[in-house]
Design an enzyme around this catalytic site. Structure first.
Site, PDB file in Angstrom:
ATOM      1  N   LYS A 196       1.716 117.337  38.607  1.00  0.00           N
ATOM      2  CA  LYS A 196       2.421 118.601  38.871  1.00  0.00           C
ATOM      3  C   LYS A 196       1.991 119.064  40.263  1.00  0.00           C
ATOM      4  O   LYS A 196       0.910 119.619  40.449  1.00  0.00           O
ATOM      5  CB  LYS A 196       1.997 119.634  37.814  1.00  0.00           C
ATOM      6  CG  LYS A 196       3.000 120.728  37.511  1.00  0.00           C
ATOM      7  CD  LYS A 196       3.376 121.623  38.662  1.00  0.00           C
ATOM      8  CE  LYS A 196       2.340 122.689  38.983  1.00  0.00           C
ATOM      9  NZ  LYS A 196       2.692 123.404  40.258  1.00  0.00           N
ATOM     10  N   GLU A 238     -11.749 120.648  42.201  1.00  0.00           N
ATOM     11  CA  GLU A 238     -12.070 120.790  43.627  1.00  0.00           C
ATOM     12  C   GLU A 238     -11.506 122.133  44.063  1.00  0.00           C
ATOM     13  O   GLU A 238     -10.284 122.284  44.148  1.00  0.00           O
ATOM     14  CB  GLU A 238     -11.458 119.653  44.441  1.00  0.00           C
ATOM     15  CG  GLU A 238     -12.166 118.327  44.181  1.00  0.00           C
ATOM     16  CD  GLU A 238     -11.564 117.184  44.978  1.00  0.00           C
ATOM     17  OE1 GLU A 238     -11.750 116.036  44.557  1.00  0.00           O
ATOM     18  OE2 GLU A 238     -10.902 117.453  46.002  1.00  0.00           O
ATOM     19  N   GLU A 287     -12.608 133.582  50.923  1.00  0.00           N
ATOM     20  CA  GLU A 287     -11.967 132.432  51.557  1.00  0.00           C
ATOM     21  C   GLU A 287     -10.634 132.891  52.142  1.00  0.00           C
ATOM     22  O   GLU A 287      -9.715 133.231  51.403  1.00  0.00           O
ATOM     23  CB  GLU A 287     -11.722 131.325  50.510  1.00  0.00           C
ATOM     24  CG  GLU A 287     -11.184 130.057  51.130  1.00  0.00           C
ATOM     25  CD  GLU A 287     -10.780 129.014  50.092  1.00  0.00           C
ATOM     26  OE1 GLU A 287     -10.161 129.381  49.076  1.00  0.00           O
ATOM     27  OE2 GLU A 287     -11.066 127.824  50.325  1.00  0.00           O
TER      28      GLU A 287
HETATM   29  P1  NAD Z   1      -3.631 127.417  43.613  1.00  0.00           P
HETATM   30  O1  NAD Z   1      -4.831 127.415  42.741  1.00  0.00           O
HETATM   31  O2  NAD Z   1      -2.846 128.659  43.748  1.00  0.00           O
HETATM   32  O3  NAD Z   1      -2.587 126.299  43.136  1.00  0.00           O
HETATM   33  C1  NAD Z   1      -2.945 124.934  43.004  1.00  0.00           C
HETATM   34  C2  NAD Z   1      -2.073 124.290  41.954  1.00  0.00           C
HETATM   35  O4  NAD Z   1      -2.349 124.888  40.691  1.00  0.00           O
HETATM   36  C3  NAD Z   1      -0.570 124.452  42.178  1.00  0.00           C
HETATM   37  O5  NAD Z   1       0.071 123.245  41.831  1.00  0.00           O
HETATM   38  C4  NAD Z   1      -0.203 125.554  41.205  1.00  0.00           C
HETATM   39  O6  NAD Z   1       1.142 125.497  40.784  1.00  0.00           O
HETATM   40  C5  NAD Z   1      -1.130 125.240  40.059  1.00  0.00           C
HETATM   41  N1  NAD Z   1      -1.414 126.377  39.153  1.00  0.00           N
HETATM   42  C6  NAD Z   1      -1.439 127.687  39.444  1.00  0.00           C
HETATM   43  N2  NAD Z   1      -1.715 128.399  38.327  1.00  0.00           N
HETATM   44  C7  NAD Z   1      -1.882 127.521  37.312  1.00  0.00           C
HETATM   45  C8  NAD Z   1      -2.172 127.635  35.931  1.00  0.00           C
HETATM   46  N3  NAD Z   1      -2.365 128.820  35.349  1.00  0.00           N
HETATM   47  N4  NAD Z   1      -2.272 126.509  35.194  1.00  0.00           N
HETATM   48  C9  NAD Z   1      -2.100 125.294  35.755  1.00  0.00           C
HETATM   49  N5  NAD Z   1      -1.788 125.118  37.055  1.00  0.00           N
HETATM   50  C10 NAD Z   1      -1.690 126.219  37.836  1.00  0.00           C
HETATM   51  O7  NAD Z   1      -4.145 126.886  45.034  1.00  0.00           O
HETATM   52  P2  NAD Z   1      -3.318 126.776  46.381  1.00  0.00           P
HETATM   53  O8  NAD Z   1      -3.141 128.138  46.938  1.00  0.00           O
HETATM   54  O9  NAD Z   1      -2.122 125.897  46.148  1.00  0.00           O
HETATM   55  O10 NAD Z   1      -4.347 125.920  47.276  1.00  0.00           O
HETATM   56  C11 NAD Z   1      -5.320 126.488  48.083  1.00  0.00           C
HETATM   57  C12 NAD Z   1      -6.698 126.431  47.412  1.00  0.00           C
HETATM   58  O11 NAD Z   1      -7.057 125.089  47.122  1.00  0.00           O
HETATM   59  C13 NAD Z   1      -7.820 126.955  48.297  1.00  0.00           C
HETATM   60  O12 NAD Z   1      -8.666 127.792  47.554  1.00  0.00           O
HETATM   61  C14 NAD Z   1      -8.561 125.700  48.719  1.00  0.00           C
HETATM   62  O13 NAD Z   1      -9.914 125.891  49.089  1.00  0.00           O
HETATM   63  C15 NAD Z   1      -8.405 124.845  47.518  1.00  0.00           C
HETATM   64  N6  NAD Z   1      -8.628 123.428  47.854  1.00  0.00           N
HETATM   65  C16 NAD Z   1      -9.806 122.838  47.504  1.00  0.00           C
HETATM   66  C17 NAD Z   1     -10.061 121.508  47.847  1.00  0.00           C
HETATM   67  C18 NAD Z   1     -11.377 120.861  47.514  1.00  0.00           C
HETATM   68  O14 NAD Z   1     -11.466 119.652  47.656  1.00  0.00           O
HETATM   69  N7  NAD Z   1     -12.392 121.584  47.074  1.00  0.00           N
HETATM   70  C19 NAD Z   1      -9.090 120.781  48.541  1.00  0.00           C
HETATM   71  C20 NAD Z   1      -7.904 121.420  48.887  1.00  0.00           C
HETATM   72  C21 NAD Z   1      -7.682 122.741  48.523  1.00  0.00           C
END
Ligand code: NAD
Length: 503
Positions: A191, A266, A397
């Protein structure tokens, strides 16, 4: 790299088919619209134009995908590892063949600069090659002799898994999760983030074309709160590999509790780059700038907090300001561009809100702090100085091209500041004092630390964070620990005494 006009023309030729058919899900080897017929639109952060409609998967689509992944699992698990290796290498070959298309689409969909995305596409191929090579050893176990038993261990793939990815460098991150899952013998339901669906679709097509059996890799687009949630709650999905925000990780943990889901997270970061006065300051400057302003600052491993020793702070910050003001913000398909637009309006509003927060908290906006143009989500690379670690801009962040600089007196203070955060993903330490580097890195609370270097990813090493930055590690054999179960089998040597009841 071609010029901007040529890149736009090539991009448009690749987008034609998406504009005609929209982005379909891929379930059981079949391209399908969402069961409900619903779609949503993906738009470009460059000019806010709609790119194409995307199938809006929901619980029914996740059900179908999980059923396909479950049905495909036994044959994929039992396929000789050499066969799996061939298919994974073929996926890598096809990624290389389509690297330009992937890079251009990724830039248009996410706003990332082409200079970085062409490399990210190729790194995606490397991820497949690396885990293709490891596939043949995935089941390897140990022999642990005891006086009465010959004990052996083996590893077995856990089953169908869910992979949920974010919008920052989505192509590379998807390959990073899916390649080890497939190498382990798991089947996958992916997804992708709702804001960056283009390259996830290309990747699934490539996998299909490479000869992956139907159902081994399923793609369901949709929103987190419905498709994402349904995936995390599904009883046939045995584990969730998630990359995204810390608060979403926490939600996923709750959603997966009823089905005792194994999770790998992550998450976010507020990573310190610590510059001592004995460091090679020119190299430290290059690395600090690269690690926060490349990839639009939308990278989990960014060096978003600069901790700089007081004795060199004035000179270091002066050079920093000059360089930050010189960073080229522009169209992501222009090869000269260093920083492109932020992913979407909500994120743009979030990032720019910190400009006011910084002023309110008493920090100085030493560079940037404004929007660029009035179309698309461009912001000027920004530097906050005169900050303290307790300020919101030092703790939250921001996830944009925004650096917060804080001064420290000595090593003890630097360590306290570096560790005073809820996060613990990466740390960057600049010093030429070896003993100090050893002492400091030993005490720094982070999953990954680089000394006198920017973040240089080496695939066999463990990748992941501590504290609110994650659970679990990727890379090398660590990926298999997540996607596989350890299994113990004891063979009796036949001479130990078995307790006799009722004799
Ligand atoms: P997000 O958490 O908003 O979304 C990530 C994914 O989760 C999307 O596909 C979203 O649709 C899904 N999602 C959202 N709510 C959900 C739920 N309730 N159940 C299941 N899935 C759900 O993150 P974002 O804004 O897309 O990405 C940015 C974040 O990702 C930042 O905090 C960044 O630091 C983090 N990130 C971490 C790493 C790492 O390796 N630690 C790498 C890349 C990004």
């Amino acid at each position: 790299m071609s010029d901007l006009a040529t890149n736009i023309e090539t991009l448009n030729s690749h987008l034609t088919r998406f504009r005609e058919t929209g982005i379909l899900n891929l379930i059981g080897g079949e391209s399908r619209p969402a069961a409900s017929g619903a779609t949503f639109e993906t738009s470009s952060p460059v000019d806010e134009s709609v790119i194409c409609p995307v199938s809006k998967g929901e619980a029914a689509d996740i059900d179908a995908a999980a059923a396909a992944a479950k049905a495909a699992f036994p044959a994929w698990r039992d396929m000789p590892a050499l066969e799996r290796k061939k298919i994974l290498n073929r996926i890598a070959d096809l990624i290389v063949e389509r690297a330009e298309e992937i890079a251009l689409c990724e830039c248009w969909d996410t706003g990332q600069a082409l200079r970085f995305m062409s490399k990210a596409a190729l790194r995606g191929a490397e991820n497949f090659r690396f885990f293709a090579d490891k596939a043949t050893a995935a089941r390897d176990g140990q022999q642990l002799q005891s006086p009465t038993l010959m004990n052996v261990t083996t590893r077995v793939p856990i089953g169908p898994v869910g992979v949920i990815t974010p919008w920052n460098t989505p192509f590379m991150l998807s390959t990073w999760k899916i390649a080890p899952a497939l190498a382990a013998g798991c089947t996958v339901v992916h997804k992708p983030a709702e804001f960056s669906p283009l390259t996830a679709r290309i990747l699934a097509e490539i996998a299909h074309e490479a000869g992956l059996p139907p159902g081994v890799w399923n793609l369901v687009n949709g929103f987190g709160e419905d498709a994402g949630r349904a995936l995390t709650e599904h009883p046939d999905i045995k584990a969730i590999a998630f990359v995204g925000e810390s608060k979403t990780g926490s939600m996923i943990m709750k959603q997966g509790a009823d089905t005792l889901k194994r999770v790998h997270f992550e998450l976010g970061g507020k990573n310190p780059v610590v510059v001592f006065d004995d460091a090679d300051l020119d190299r430290a400057l290059d690395a600090a700038i690269f690690m926060i302003y490349s990839l639009n600052g939308e990278r989990c491993t960014s060096s978003s907090r600069l901790l700089v020793q007081e004795s060199i702070a004035d000179a270091f910050e002066a050079k920093l300001i000059e360089r930050v003001n010189n960073i080229k913000v522009g169209h992501p398909l222009d090869p000269a561009t260093e920083v492109g637009p932020l992913i979407h309006k909500v994120h743009f509003d979030k990032v720019t809100s910190y400009f006011e927060t910084a002023k309110h908290d008493g920090a100085t906006i030493a560079a940037g702090g404004t929007r660029v143009g009035d179309q698309g989500w461009f912001v000027r690379p920004t530097l906050f100085t005169n900050a303290t670690n307790g300020m919101t801009i030092a703790q939250e962040e921001i996830f944009g091209p925004v650096l917060t600089a804080i001064r420290f007196k000595d090593e003890d203070e630097a360590l306290t500041l570096a560790n005073e955060t809820q996060y613990g993903l990466t740390g960057y330490v600049w010093t030429n004092d070896l003993t100090r580097a050893l002492r400091f890195t030993n005490a720094l609370e982070a999953g990954m630390i680089w000394v006198n270097s920017e973040n240089v990813r080496h695939l066999p090493t463990p990748f992941g964070g501590v504290k609110a930055s994650g659970i679990g590690r990727d890379g090398g054999d660590w990926s298999f620990e997540f996607y596989m179960e350890q299994k113990h089998i004891g063979f009796a040597l036949g001479h130990h005494k078995i307790p006799r009841l009722g004799a």
